[in-house]
Design an enzyme around this catalytic site. Structure first.
Site, PDB file in Angstrom:
ATOM      1  CB  CYS A  50      -0.913  -0.029   1.226  1.00 45.46           C
ATOM      2  SG  CYS A  50      -1.624   1.559   1.678  1.00 45.46           S
ATOM      3  CB  CYS A  53       0.919   1.367   4.251  1.00 47.94           C
ATOM      4  SG  CYS A  53      -0.832   0.890   4.251  1.00 47.94           S
ATOM      5  CB  CYS A 384     -13.787   1.429 -10.883  1.00 47.73           C
ATOM      6  SG  CYS A 384     -12.727   0.495  -9.770  1.00 47.73           S
ATOM      7  CB  CYS A 387     -14.229  -2.338 -11.335  1.00 47.58           C
ATOM      8  SG  CYS A 387     -14.653  -1.391  -9.855  1.00 47.58           S
TER       9      CYS A 387
END
Length: 501
Positions: A50, A53, A384, A387
């Site tokens: 991430c 992160c 998206c 997606c």
């Protein structure tokens, strides 16, 4: 000792210092004991891939070193390894930060993600939930935040004091709480003990609670009184309005002057429905596309709509009608009385279905809430990118279950949440939820890696039928892009919506 040996040892010592961390790495078998052993813990639930992160990591380390001196513990949990622990704590995106005061008292971290901000926020959390207020400090305390609460109590009234402490512990992230036993100060503030005064730098300036002290009653009072009569709906306030649990009325207008003018006109309506319906203005130039989510035309303003946030139902006011005080009052009164039917946006029901069942608003209840089946639903948006990356894997998942012994017990489904009204408020795409047979009110949100294998494991663990199917192992290249397709934070997903709230 030779110089070369000393130099090598020096390098080893430096490396040890460099790798030392004041952030505790926790696992499922150490988490509970660590939280129980420390009065205050800040925990980060993260994924190694991430980006947010990674950006947080050095700030988090710096804050942990400072906070350790004040006996405030900082920890982190790798959700790619500790999936059960992260699901147990409702982690849906990364990083998720939570403040623990034991295992039962858990609150989301609401501070900044810089070292100084983390340190400041957690030090505040370590202070008493209720501050003592005197005649010399009251005015300064009132300025501590936009909203503060001060209780005026008799020194002998232990019951009210205990209730205040419980409320303050629960709402300390939202408001500073103060307390005074000075009867003269209470009189000067126009109240008599026991009383609770909410001071605010907007609307009427203060609200008074003078009923019997009760935790739920005070919570309700604080939430209602602390909400502006007609506030501003935007990225900073949207989640608070959604979590308030009462309907939200939107006033769309393109200019600040127009929003102020309409707000002034509709004040009597908002006042009459205070605590029943929240009212807010929204900048139609910046967030006009959100009107479409409320089944309004996104190019005709000013406009008005009410959203029932719990059921995610939309009630748009007819945009061909003028927004007069009388017309809006009648509309809102009828809505509160249950006389207005919700507007339902839906694509046509598909004539045929494939291995992945296409859900639309008109067949949502029939498919998703079928109590005899475990139903996995992907809430997606056509634009998206994540997606689109998931689509072939999701299709494969559908085919595996359609050909299995569980074909009549498990449904793999998807719904375009931008073209269909769904009961859930979806804040990021894709969002994947499992609605178990026999427990449709206990849907579980998927937060693992978006692989066919992990989705099968999720269905087998969370579904009623424990349905697991075999899948051929496929060797994939381990790339950053593939890892990032596995999951994302809600904020990362929201970035793709551009002007979505």
């Amino acid at each position: 000792m030779h110089a070369a040996q000393k130099f090598a040892l020096g390098l080893l010592a430096a490396a040890a210092v460099a790798t030392a961390s004041d952030v505790a790495q926790l696992k499922k078998d150490t988490f509970d004991d660590f939280v129980k052993a420390n009065d205050l813990v800040l925990a980060e639930f993260y994924a190694p891939w991430c980006g947010h992160c990674k950006a947080l990591a050095p700030e988090y380390e710096e804050a942990a070193t400072t906070l350790k001196e004040k006996n405030i513990m900082v920890a982190k949990i790798d959700c790619t390894e500790e999936t059960d622990l992260c699901q147990q704590h409702g982690v849906e995106g990364y990083p998720t930060l939570k403040v623990f005061r034991g295992l039962e008292n858990v609150a989301p971290y609401k501070g900044q993600r810089k070292a100084a901000g983390i340190t400041s926020y957690m030090i505040k959390q370590s202070l008493p939930a209720v501050s003592e207020v005197t005649k010399d400090t009251l005015e300064e305390f009132k300025k501590a935040d936009k909203v503060v609460l001060v209780a005026y109590l008799d020194a002998a009234d232990k019951a009210s004091s205990e209730v205040l402490t419980k409320v303050a512990d629960k709402l300390r992230d939202n408001y500073p709480f103060g307390s005074s036993t000075d009867a003269a100060l209470a009189e000067a503030e126009g109240v008599k003990a026991p009383a609770l005064v909410l001071y605010k730098d907007f609307d009427e300036g203060k609200s008074v609670f003078s009923e019997k002290f009760d935790v739920e009653a005070i919570e309700k009072f604080a939430k209602t009184a602390a909400t502006p009569l007609i506030g501003e709906i935007g990225p900073e306030t949207y989640s608070d309005y959604m979590s308030a649990g009462i309907p939200l009325a939107y006033i769309f207008a393109e200019t600040e002057e127009e929003r102020k003018e309409i707000s002034e006109k509709l004040k009597p309506v908002a006042e009459a429905q205070r605590g029943v319906v929240n009212f807010g203005t929204i900048d139609a130039k910046a967030f006009g596309a959100h009107a479409g989510n409320l089944n309004l035309k996104a190019d005709k303003f000013p406009a008005f709509a009410i959203q029932e946030v719990v059921k995610n139902q939309k009630f748009p006011f007819d945009q061909d009608k003028e927004m007069t005080l009388e017309a809006i009052k009648a509309f809102v009164d009828d809505f509160v009385a249950g006389k207005v039917d919700p507007s339902i946006k839906s694509e046509p029901i598909p004539e045929t279905q494939g291995p992945v069942t296409v859900v639309v608003a008109k067949n949502y209840n029939d498919i998703v809430l079928d109590d005899t089946k475990d139903v996995l639903v992907e809430f997606y948006a056509p634009w998206c990118g994540h997606c689109k990356s998931l689509a072939p894997k999701y299709e494969e998942l559908g085919e595996l279950y359609a050909k299995s012994e569980f074909k009549d017990k498990v449904i793999i489904a998807k719904v375009d949440a931008t073209a269909n009204d769904v009961p859930d408020e979806i804040q990021g795409f894709p969002t994947i939820k499992l609605f178990p047979a026999g427990a449709k009110d206990k849907a579980v949100t998927f937060s693992g890696a978006r692989t066919v294998e992990d989705l099968i494991k999720f269905i087998a663990e969370e579904g009623k039928y424990k349905a697991s199917v075999a899948v051929e192992e496929v060797v994939e290249e381990a790339s950053e892009a593939a890892s990032e397709a596995a999951s994302e934070t809600k904020s990362e997903a929201a970035e793709e919506t551009h002007d979505e709230l």
